[in-house]
Each structure stands twice: as C-alpha cells, then as structure tokens.
Design an enzyme around this catalytic site. Structure first.
Site, PDB file in Angstrom:
ATOM      1  N   SER A  27      -8.929 -73.403   2.348  1.00 51.60           N
ATOM      2  CA  SER A  27      -9.679 -74.646   2.164  1.00 51.60           C
ATOM      3  C   SER A  27     -10.286 -74.674   0.777  1.00 51.60           C
ATOM      4  O   SER A  27     -10.411 -73.642   0.110  1.00 51.60           O
ATOM      5  CB  SER A  27     -10.788 -74.756   3.222  1.00 51.60           C
ATOM      6  N   VAL A  58     -12.272 -69.542   2.105  1.00 55.02           N
ATOM      7  CA  VAL A  58     -13.264 -70.592   1.881  1.00 55.02           C
ATOM      8  C   VAL A  58     -13.749 -70.525   0.438  1.00 55.02           C
ATOM      9  O   VAL A  58     -14.167 -69.458  -0.029  1.00 55.02           O
ATOM     10  CB  VAL A  58     -14.461 -70.446   2.843  1.00 55.02           C
ATOM     11  N   ILE A  85     -13.375 -65.078   0.250  1.00 56.67           N
ATOM     12  CA  ILE A  85     -14.147 -65.970  -0.611  1.00 56.67           C
ATOM     13  C   ILE A  85     -13.282 -66.388  -1.797  1.00 56.67           C
ATOM     14  O   ILE A  85     -12.839 -65.549  -2.583  1.00 56.67           O
ATOM     15  CB  ILE A  85     -15.424 -65.271  -1.135  1.00 56.67           C
ATOM     16  N   LYS A  86     -13.037 -67.677  -1.931  1.00 58.75           N
ATOM     17  CA  LYS A  86     -12.227 -68.191  -3.028  1.00 58.75           C
ATOM     18  C   LYS A  86     -13.116 -68.451  -4.242  1.00 58.75           C
ATOM     19  O   LYS A  86     -14.089 -69.197  -4.160  1.00 58.75           O
ATOM     20  CB  LYS A  86     -11.516 -69.481  -2.617  1.00 58.75           C
ATOM     21  N   ILE A  87     -12.751 -67.818  -5.358  1.00 59.87           N
ATOM     22  CA  ILE A  87     -13.550 -67.921  -6.582  1.00 59.87           C
ATOM     23  C   ILE A  87     -12.645 -68.301  -7.743  1.00 59.87           C
ATOM     24  O   ILE A  87     -11.657 -67.610  -8.011  1.00 59.87           O
ATOM     25  CB  ILE A  87     -14.241 -66.578  -6.898  1.00 59.87           C
TER      26      ILE A  87
END
Length: 200
Positions: A27, A58, A85-87
């Site tokens: 997402s 996310v 965790i998307k960074i």
C-alpha cells in the site's frame, strides 16, 4: 517468485487471495486516498485478517528522519512487528532506514528510480527494494537493466535484500522485470486481471 497485490480494496484482496499464490499486499498513501475516508489502522487490520500470514507493506508519510521513524513505530504498534515499513530512498529516508534496521524493523526501500538508489538501499540493509518500473521507463531509464544491476549487486555483496518490482502499466513490464531477476513483484488488480490474456 513472490506475487503481491498493490491495493487496499478489501473486495479485491478477498478475491485475489482466493485466486493467486498471494505473498502479500502493498500500500501507499495515494492508494489509500483512493479508498476515500477510512479508519487507517482499522482498514489495514482488516487486510491482515484476510491475508493471514502473507506480508503487509505500509508506507510512511513523514518526510524527515524523525517523522519517518515515528511513523514506523506507530505502524508496528498497531499492526505488528512483522509489518514491512515502506520508506522512500532519499537522504532522510536512508538515514531512517539505517536506524530502523538497527532496531530489527522490516523495511522496504521504495520509490527507487536509479541503480545508485538501489545500491545505497542494499548497503543500508533494506529487506526489499521497490524499483518503480513504469516510472523509470517514463523517464527514459532502462528499467530492465536497472533491475538487473541491482540483482547483480545483491549477489556480488551477498546481501539478503530482494527486489520487489513495482509500478507496472502492463504485463509485458512484469515479464521483463521477472526476466531481469526480480524476486518479487507487486501489481494492481487490473494487471493481475489481464494475466490470463497475456502472451508477451
């Protein structure tokens, strides 16, 4: 090969969970915005209930290192330490990525357009690298070669990172990403819906 679904639409996720060998759901803020006014964490928890042990990725919304790390902490507190965790890979993102990996967070380095971004994310210890395939092609960047170069660097450095290719406009791009060595892809329901008619 891992196949992930790039949507937060619950009906689509339920359907493709029953059809695909689904490895996870990804997402980002723009996808969530398309769903309208939703309770962010309640909605993501509903996704987790549908996909079970499959991965949930996310994206943070903070822009500074401190904001990104705070977002990451909030995400895992609500959704669990297993959440990825998307960074985005920029200076602030890389700094946060290093800190979060030192604390054993799962991290997906996203918004990658160049080999150099990929190399830095690999060196920082990202679990996944998400090169944006179609966006690279729109910038006249050879996306297939870029993915292959990152795959080569992972092998050369004996890193544990995996390529999670993203941002596709058609199945041909998916095929080329796979041929270039991507270990995983994430695509929209529209892309998966067209797979049965694909011969490219």
């Amino acid at each position: 090969m891992k196949f992930m679904l790039d949507t937060v639409n619950l009906d689509k996720i339920r359907y493709y969970q029953s059809v695909l060998p689904l490895a996870g759901v990804t997402s980002n803020p723009s996808i969530i915005k398309k769903e309208g006014k939703i309770d962010f964490y309640a909605h993501l928890k509903a996704i987790k209930e549908i996909i079970g042990t499959a991965e949930l990725h996310v994206q943070v919304v903070g822009e500074t290192k401190e904001e990104i790390e705070k977002d990451a902490q909030n995400i895992v507190e609500h959704l669990g330490k297993e959440t990825f965790i998307k960074i985005p890979v920029n200076n602030e993102g890389l700094s946060a990525l290093k800190t979060l990996k030192s604390k054993n967070f799962n991290v997906t380095a996203t918004a990658i357009y160049t080999e150099f971004q990929g190399y830095l994310a690999i060196a920082a210890g990202a679990d996944y690298l998400a090169p944006y395939y179609n966006r690279m092609e729109n910038l006249n960047i050879n996306a297939a070669d870029t993915v292959a170069a990152m795959v080569g660097e992972i092998k050369r450095s004996s890193a544990t990172s995996q390529i999670l290719a993203a941002s596709f406009k058609n199945v041909s791009q998916v095929n080329h990403a796979c041929r270039s060595g991507a270990q995983a892809i994430t695509a929209s329901p529209d892309i998966f819906g067209s797979l049965s008619n694909s011969v490219v």
